[in-house]
Design a protein around this motif. Structure first.
Motif, PDB file in Angstrom:
ATOM      1  N   ASP A   1     -55.281 -26.803  23.680  1.00 32.91           N
ATOM      2  CA  ASP A   1     -55.403 -26.628  25.198  1.00 32.91           C
ATOM      3  C   ASP A   1     -54.223 -26.424  25.747  1.00 32.91           C
ATOM      4  N   ALA A   2     -53.090 -26.740  25.278  1.00 31.26           N
ATOM      5  CA  ALA A   2     -51.698 -26.621  25.887  1.00 31.26           C
ATOM      6  C   ALA A   2     -50.842 -27.068  24.793  1.00 31.26           C
ATOM      7  N   VAL A   3     -49.438 -26.839  25.397  1.00 25.29           N
ATOM      8  CA  VAL A   3     -48.446 -27.020  24.170  1.00 25.29           C
ATOM      9  C   VAL A   3     -47.320 -27.880  25.081  1.00 25.29           C
ATOM     10  N   LYS A   4     -46.607 -28.612  24.407  1.00 26.96           N
ATOM     11  CA  LYS A   4     -45.392 -29.461  24.844  1.00 26.96           C
ATOM     12  C   LYS A   4     -44.310 -29.310  24.084  1.00 26.96           C
ATOM     13  N   LEU A   5     -43.131 -29.545  25.175  1.00 33.60           N
ATOM     14  CA  LEU A   5     -41.774 -29.181  24.622  1.00 33.60           C
ATOM     15  C   LEU A   5     -40.801 -30.203  25.314  1.00 33.60           C
ATOM     16  N   GLU A   6     -39.595 -30.467  24.676  1.00 35.70           N
ATOM     17  CA  GLU A   6     -39.083 -31.794  25.353  1.00 35.70           C
ATOM     18  C   GLU A   6     -37.724 -30.861  25.987  1.00 35.70           C
ATOM     19  N   GLY A   7     -37.207 -31.702  26.764  1.00 29.79           N
ATOM     20  CA  GLY A   7     -36.239 -31.126  27.742  1.00 29.79           C
ATOM     21  C   GLY A   7     -36.481 -30.788  29.344  1.00 29.79           C
ATOM     22  N   GLY A   8     -35.627 -30.725  29.998  1.00 25.47           N
ATOM     23  CA  GLY A   8     -35.669 -30.718  31.456  1.00 25.47           C
ATOM     24  C   GLY A   8     -35.432 -29.143  31.921  1.00 25.47           C
ATOM     25  N   ARG A   9     -33.975 -29.414  32.863  1.00 24.21           N
ATOM     26  CA  ARG A   9     -33.406 -28.237  33.192  1.00 24.21           C
ATOM     27  C   ARG A   9     -32.972 -27.298  32.078  1.00 24.21           C
ATOM     28  N   THR A  10     -32.736 -27.597  30.834  1.00 20.51           N
ATOM     29  CA  THR A  10     -32.161 -26.892  29.822  1.00 20.51           C
ATOM     30  C   THR A  10     -33.272 -25.950  29.508  1.00 20.51           C
ATOM     31  N   VAL A  11     -34.634 -26.202  29.580  1.00 18.29           N
ATOM     32  CA  VAL A  11     -35.623 -25.380  28.910  1.00 18.29           C
ATOM     33  C   VAL A  11     -36.572 -24.946  30.083  1.00 18.29           C
TER      34      VAL A  11
ATOM     35  N   GLY B   1     -49.796 -17.672  31.059  1.00 17.52           N
ATOM     36  CA  GLY B   1     -51.257 -18.223  31.265  1.00 17.52           C
ATOM     37  C   GLY B   1     -51.381 -19.530  30.303  1.00 17.52           C
ATOM     38  N   ILE B   2     -50.231 -19.910  29.696  1.00 16.22           N
ATOM     39  CA  ILE B   2     -50.277 -20.990  28.842  1.00 16.22           C
ATOM     40  C   ILE B   2     -49.851 -22.206  29.337  1.00 16.22           C
ATOM     41  N   PRO B   3     -50.821 -23.413  29.431  1.00 18.01           N
ATOM     42  CA  PRO B   3     -50.442 -24.595  30.024  1.00 18.01           C
ATOM     43  C   PRO B   3     -49.450 -25.477  29.309  1.00 18.01           C
ATOM     44  N   VAL B   4     -48.457 -25.842  29.996  1.00 16.14           N
ATOM     45  CA  VAL B   4     -47.400 -26.770  29.426  1.00 16.14           C
ATOM     46  C   VAL B   4     -47.123 -28.082  29.842  1.00 16.14           C
ATOM     47  N   VAL B   5     -46.926 -28.988  28.847  1.00 13.01           N
ATOM     48  CA  VAL B   5     -46.701 -30.331  29.246  1.00 13.01           C
ATOM     49  C   VAL B   5     -45.152 -30.382  28.969  1.00 13.01           C
ATOM     50  N   GLY B   6     -44.281 -31.053  29.620  1.00 16.01           N
ATOM     51  CA  GLY B   6     -42.874 -31.330  29.673  1.00 16.01           C
ATOM     52  C   GLY B   6     -42.565 -32.634  29.114  1.00 16.01           C
ATOM     53  N   HIS B   7     -41.271 -32.907  28.737  1.00 13.95           N
ATOM     54  CA  HIS B   7     -41.111 -34.140  28.112  1.00 13.95           C
ATOM     55  C   HIS B   7     -39.435 -34.549  28.343  1.00 13.95           C
ATOM     56  N   VAL B   8     -39.499 -35.398  29.266  1.00 13.17           N
ATOM     57  CA  VAL B   8     -38.065 -35.985  29.804  1.00 13.17           C
ATOM     58  C   VAL B   8     -37.601 -37.406  29.385  1.00 13.17           C
TER      59      VAL B   8
ATOM     60  N   THR C   1     -35.763 -37.955  24.457  1.00  9.24           N
ATOM     61  CA  THR C   1     -36.753 -36.980  23.985  1.00  9.24           C
ATOM     62  C   THR C   1     -36.430 -37.191  22.398  1.00  9.24           C
ATOM     63  N   PRO C   2     -37.087 -37.357  21.414  1.00  2.77           N
ATOM     64  CA  PRO C   2     -36.969 -37.699  20.024  1.00  2.77           C
ATOM     65  C   PRO C   2     -36.275 -36.584  19.402  1.00  2.77           C
ATOM     66  N   GLN C   3     -36.328 -35.303  19.675  1.00  5.99           N
ATOM     67  CA  GLN C   3     -35.669 -34.286  18.924  1.00  5.99           C
ATOM     68  C   GLN C   3     -34.336 -34.271  19.174  1.00  5.99           C
ATOM     69  N   SER C   4     -33.903 -34.869  20.125  1.00  2.00           N
ATOM     70  CA  SER C   4     -32.342 -35.145  20.457  1.00  2.00           C
ATOM     71  C   SER C   4     -31.882 -36.400  20.310  1.00  2.00           C
TER      72      SER C   4
END
Length: 293
Positions: free
Chosen positions: A111-121, A132-139, A142-145
């Motif tokens: 139903d949606a995708v999530k990606l990590e980061g704030g201003r940089t992404v 038209g793709i729902p997005v969840v952010g993550h700040v 952030t484990p990938q960083s």
């Protein structure tokens, strides 16, 4: 239509209702969570650690996320499913992010995708949501960083850091995300962000002031031994129960106690006659084989 959608989740925030989310990585567990009424499932790249045994999330691939995400999506009739975009699947450019998100939505049927980061992404988020793709952010943390942070550390404790987390959350909202995860953020800062934003905040190690909460399901079920983060509450000791069941099975198989008669299919009236014929045929076959040799 599912009971949990972008619109219904937003309405829950507006009414002040709390939103429940758990990680999940397989069909069977997804069915159980869906039946339990959990609002959201995150198919997190945490599967690199919980399901694949890596030390972090970095080795996880887009193909792996799609496989796990597809399995979870099949198990959900009403729960809203979010799929993590793994490391280096979106950081290069907005075009890369859009292509990855589109593929994940199409192939995993989430139903949606999530990606990590704030201003940089922010540009990446905008490109995805514009399609038209729902997005969840993550700040926050952030484990990938985590290499850049020097480990899994709380973010936002100092004034500059707190301002950065707030600005990142605002950037995520401005770019079009409908929700943002706040990870390992001081509770008062998380509460401020939640009051400031119009979009949903999902906390993990961020206190009670968020609109919703998420936990890794193996953590909350006591399946990870003693390696439990401070913010985790164990809602059951399923790991201990499973281990006891495995030991009992092992013991009964080795002792011959399992399977017992009640675990076998009933024999037909002609079973003995059939077995006798088969045994006779097999004996003859063996005799012929031996005589040729």
């Amino acid at each position: 239509m599912k009971q949990n959608t972008v619109a219904t989740l937003a309405a829950m925030k507006a009414r002040g209702e709390r939103i429940s989310q758990l990680t999940c990585y397989d069909y069977t567990t997804a069915r159980l969570m869906d039946d339990a009424g959990v609002n959201m499932i995150l198919v997190g790249d945490s599967l690199g650690m919980t399901m694949q045994g890596y030390a972090d999330t970095l080795p996880v691939t887009v193909e792996e996320m799609i496989i796990y995400g597809r399995s979870v999506a099949r198990g959900c009739r009403n729960t809203f499913v979010v799929l993590d975009m793994p490391f280096m699947s979106y950081q290069i450019s907005p075009q890369q992010a859009l292509e990855t998100a589109g593929r994940m939505m199409k192939e995993a049927q989430v139903d949606a995708v999530k990606l990590e980061g704030g201003r940089t992404v922010a540009d990446q988020i905008r490109a995805i949501t514009d399609a038209g793709i729902p997005v969840v952010g993550h700040v926050g943390m952030t484990p990938q960083s985590y290499h850049a942070f020097g480990g899994f550390k709380v973010q936002g404790k100092e004034e500059d850091s707190a301002r950065r987390v707030l600005e990142d959350a605002l950037a995520v909202q401005e770019a079009g995300a409908f929700a943002v995860v706040l990870e390992c953020v001081p509770p008062k800062l998380a509460a401020l962000i939640s009051r400031t934003l119009d979009i949903i905040t999902i906390g993990i190690g961020a206190g009670e002031g968020c609109d919703g909460q998420v936990l890794v399901y193996q953590d909350m079920l006591g399946m990870t031994g003693d390696r439990v983060p401070k913010f985790v509450k164990r809602f059951a000791e399923a790991g201990q129960l499973m281990q006891e069941a495995f030991r009992a099975y092992d013991s009964q198989v080795k002792s011959g106690a399992f399977p017992a008669a009640e675990h076998a299919y009933g024999k037909s009236d002609c079973a003995d006659e059939i077995l006798a014929r088969l045994e006779e045929e097999q004996a003859g076959s063996n005799w012929k084989l031996c005589s040729v040799m």
